[in-house]
Each structure stands twice: as C-alpha cells, then as structure tokens.
Design an enzyme around this catalytic site. Structure first.
Site: not given
Ligand code: PEP
Length: 249
Positions: A97, A173
């Site tokens: 991100e 996500g």
């Molecule tokens: C993350 O934010 O690093 C992540 C893996 O998110 P999620 O588990 O929600 O996919």
C-alpha cells in the site's frame, strides 16, 4: 537453526490509542502462553499506549512505516528514533500500500532498511507481485529484483536480522489467499535468493512471513510448509478473537 514462528498484525489506518490499549490487554489475556512470537504494527498515534499496555506481555509493538532520515524538512514524516521513543520495536517497510499509493521505490525502502537496522528497529520488509505479473509468469523475477534492490549494501549479518513478508498484492484484502503450495514455492525462491546472495547462515536465519487474507481457517495449512515461518495479517488482526485464533492455531 530453528526459526521461531511469528504472527504479525498490521492494523493499517484503524484504531485509536485507547482502542489499541484495550486490544493489547485483551489479546495478552487470550494468548498467555503462545509459542509463537506476536507482533502488532499500529498507527503512529497508538504506539505509545500500545507499547505501555504490552509491557510484561509477549506482544511486540511496531510501526507501519518510517522515513530514512533521522530529521529534516520532511513534512508529515516520522523517523526511526521518534518511533523508538514512542515504544516501537519493529517497523514494516515497503508494504504494497505504501508502494502503490505513495510511490515508494525499492531504493527508498533500501535506505529505510539501512536506517532501521542502524537504529536497532527490527525491519519487516514486504515484497510481492501484482496479479498481472503472476499471470505473466514473472513472479520470481519481480521478487528477485525487489530483494536485490531493497537489500542492497546489507551484509549477511544484517540480512539475518531482517524479517521478510511475502505478500502477493492480489491476495491483500481480497479474501483470495495464495494456496500453501503457491506460498511455499515463493518462500523457497526467497530462501534460495538469500542463500546465493548472503550464504547459508543468513538464508536459514531469516524469518519468512506470508501475508494476504490470512484467517483462522487457513493459517494451519500455511504454517505446515517448511519455508513459511509465520504470517502478516491485516483485516483479521483487527479483532481480538480472530487474531488470537490465528496465533493459537
Ligand atoms: C496486510 O495488510 O499486510 C494484509 C496482508 O492484509 P489482509 O490480511 O487483510 O489481506
């Protein structure tokens, strides 16, 4: 060398200081005797309260990002020493991100890694490929390049201190987890890369986490794979019961 399993939560932009304190108290009660290391990366404003609440518990508190410089005209940024002062013991670096929404380059992440290590903050380096890259069959090439550029200039001793999280961007996500076989395949590739770049000792010491829609119902199968040493958990780390289930599973 036995690597101690590690489950890390990444709260992203969720939870206030008070919520963090309550969460840490509740989590400590829920997992009093875990054999796994427990890390929680919280928003900057929650660091101090979370770190205070975590004292005397097995929970390590960390941050989600930092700048590579110790001070300067970098409006809105935060330094390794500021994080440490607030109680951080580790820091996530290069989360997808950050790369995607804030344009972070491998070169910038490399400078941050050097800084984190020199300031005694444990770095968790995040790497991963997009869906298009996976479909084009260039996953290994993309990851090798990220590793090469992000770890550039670090000696084998320093590399052994780094935790690496493989997070396929298509699995973050989305509810779409890599199968244990896919994740293991990539983790093996990462360990081979480390073996060639830094030698057997570093390659065997580095803790490799898988991240991407990890939940209580898929963690056990992922953890059975020989090169998966733990998980980086986003969404499912926001709830005490679901995070505790992942830790204890
Ligand atoms: C993350 O934010 O690093 C992540 C893996 O998110 P999620 O588990 O929600 O996919």
């Amino acid at each position: 060398m036995a690597r101690i399993p590690l489950i890390a939560g990444n709260w992203k932009m969720y939870k206030t200081g008070r919520e963090a304190r309550e969460f840490v108290h509740a989590l400590a009660k829920a997992v009093p005797e875990s054999s796994r290391r427990i890390y929680l990366s919280v928003p900057f404003t929650a660091l101090e309260e979370a770190a205070q609440a975590a004292q005397g518990t097995p929970i390590f508190i960390g941050a989600q990002n930092m700048h590579d410089q110790l001070e300067g005209a970098f409006t809105g940024e935060i330094s390794a020493r500021m994080l440490k002062e607030a109680g951080a013991q580790f820091v996530l670096l290069g989360h997808s991100e950050r790369r995607q929404h804030f344009g972070e380059s491998n070169a910038f992440i490399n400078r941050k890694l050097h800084r984190a290590l020199s300031e005694n903050l444990i770095p968790i380096l995040c790497i991963g490929e997009t869906l298009v890259e996976r479909e084009q069959n260039v996953t290994q090439r993309v990851l090798s390049r990220q590793l090469e550029e992000c770890l550039s200039g670090l000696d084998a001793h320093s590399i052994a201190q780094v935790i690496i999280a493989y997070e396929p961007i298509w699995a973050i996500g989305t509810g779409r987890t890599a199968t244990p076989a896919i994740a293991q395949d990539v983790h093996r590739h990462i360990r081979q890369f480390l073996l060639h770049s830094s030698g057997n000792k570093a390659a065997e010491s580095v803790c490799l986490l898988y991240g991407g829609s990890v939940k209580a119902d898929n963690i056990a199968d992922l953890m059975k794979e020989p090169d998966i040493d733990g998980a980086l958990v986003g969404g499912a780390s926001l709830d005490v019961a679901s995070f505790a289930q992942i830790i204890l599973n």
